[in-house]
Design a protein around this motif. Structure first.
Motif, short mmCIF file in Angstrom:
data_model
loop_
_atom_site.label_atom_id
_atom_site.label_comp_id
_atom_site.label_asym_id
_atom_site.label_seq_id
_atom_site.Cartn_x
_atom_site.Cartn_y
_atom_site.Cartn_z
N ALA A 100 10.16 59.42 4.79
CA ALA A 100 9.45 60.53 4.14
C ALA A 100 8.72 61.42 5.15
O ALA A 100 8.55 62.61 4.93
N PHE A 101 8.29 60.84 6.28
CA PHE A 101 7.52 61.58 7.27
C PHE A 101 8.37 62.09 8.44
O PHE A 101 7.84 62.63 9.38
N ARG A 102 9.69 61.92 8.35
CA ARG A 102 10.55 62.37 9.44
C ARG A 102 10.74 63.88 9.33
O ARG A 102 11.11 64.40 8.31
N GLY A 103 10.44 64.60 10.42
CA GLY A 103 10.54 66.06 10.45
C GLY A 103 11.91 66.53 10.87
O GLY A 103 12.84 65.75 11.06
N LYS A 104 12.01 67.84 11.07
CA LYS A 104 13.31 68.42 11.42
C LYS A 104 13.77 68.02 12.83
O LYS A 104 14.91 68.15 13.16
N LYS A 105 12.85 67.55 13.67
CA LYS A 105 13.22 67.11 15.02
C LYS A 105 13.42 65.60 15.08
O LYS A 105 13.42 65.01 16.14
N GLY A 131 5.06 65.73 7.52
CA GLY A 131 5.12 66.85 8.44
C GLY A 131 5.84 68.05 7.88
O GLY A 131 5.59 69.18 8.26
N SER A 132 6.75 67.83 6.93
CA SER A 132 7.49 68.94 6.34
C SER A 132 6.79 69.53 5.12
O SER A 132 7.30 70.46 4.51
N ALA A 133 5.62 68.99 4.75
CA ALA A 133 4.89 69.51 3.59
C ALA A 133 4.47 70.95 3.85
O ALA A 133 4.05 71.31 4.94
N HIS A 134 4.56 71.77 2.83
CA HIS A 134 4.20 73.17 2.96
C HIS A 134 2.68 73.32 2.99
O HIS A 134 1.96 72.61 2.31
N ASP A 135 2.20 74.26 3.81
CA ASP A 135 0.76 74.48 3.96
C ASP A 135 0.09 74.78 2.61
O ASP A 135 -1.02 74.33 2.35
N ALA A 136 0.78 75.55 1.77
CA ALA A 136 0.19 75.91 0.48
C ALA A 136 -0.01 74.69 -0.41
O ALA A 136 -0.99 74.60 -1.16
#
Length: 160
Positions: A100-105, A131-136
Motif C-alpha cells: 500500500a505504501f509503495r510509490g512510483k519509484k 506516499g501516493s496519497a493526494h495532498d487534498a
C-alpha cells in the motif's frame, strides 16, 4: 527585494569587480533588469520597452548578472542540510503494508502534513498516509479531525 539587500548586492558586485557601470547603464540598472526578468517571468521583448534598451542589451546584461550571481552562489546559497531535525520521527511502515505504501519509484514512502516555523520547530505533524496519497485527501482528513491543523501566529513555510 527591498532596497538594503539590493544595495548590498550591487555593492558586492562592484567591490569584487564582477559588474561595472557601462556608458549608458549602471550596475543598479543591470541588476534590476535581471531581477525584473526573473521575478516577473518576463521576456526580453517586454523588458526592452520598460527599460528602453534593445533586446540584445537586455540579453547581455541578464547574462552578465546571471554569471555574477553564480560566482556568489558558494557563499550565498546554502545547500540543504542532510541532518534530520531531531523533532522529526521516522514512521516505519509495517512489512504487511509495504504494498500500500509503495510509490512510483518502487520503494515505500509516506506523505505527511506539518507546520514548521522558520527555526525548524514543528508545531503540528500528521503522518501515516501512503506516499501516493493526494495532498487534498490528506488535508481533508486533517480538517475532519476534532483537533486538526491549528496554525499558530507568526511566519510559517508553505510547501509540498
Amino acid at each position: 527585494m527591498r532596497r538594503a539587500p539590493f544595495s548590498a548586492l550591487v555593492k558586492t558586485f562592484r567591490a569584487r569587480g564582477m559588474l561595472a557601470d557601462s556608458i549608458h547603464t549602471s550596475v543598479e540598472e543591470q541588476v534590476a533588469i535581471f531581477f525584473h526578468v526573473v521575478g516577473h517571468n518576463q521576456r526580453f521583448r517586454v523588458i526592452h520597452s520598460t527599460f528602453r534598451r534593445s533586446t540584445e542589451t537586455i540579453s547581455r546584461y541578464f547574462q552578465q548578472v546571471f554569471y555574477a550571481i553564480g560566482e556568489l552562489g558558494g557563499e550565498m546559497i546554502k545547500p540543504p542540510s542532510t541532518n534530520t531535525p531531531p523533532k522529526i520521527l521516522y514512521f516505519r511502515v509495517p512489512r504487511s503494508m509495504y504494498a500500500a505504501f509503495r510509490g512510483k519509484k518502487h520503494y515505500t514512502s509516506q506523505n505527511m502534513l506539518a507546520t514548521v516555523d522558520f527555526v525548524m520547530r514543528f508545531t503540528y505533524v500528521l503522518a501515516g498516509f501512503e506516499g501516493s496519497a493526494h495532498d487534498a485527501s490528506i488535508l481533508a482528513d486533517n480538517f475532519s479531525r476534532p483537533n486538526g491543523l491549528q496554525i499558530p501566529e507568526g511566519k510559517f513555510y508553505l510547501g509540498d
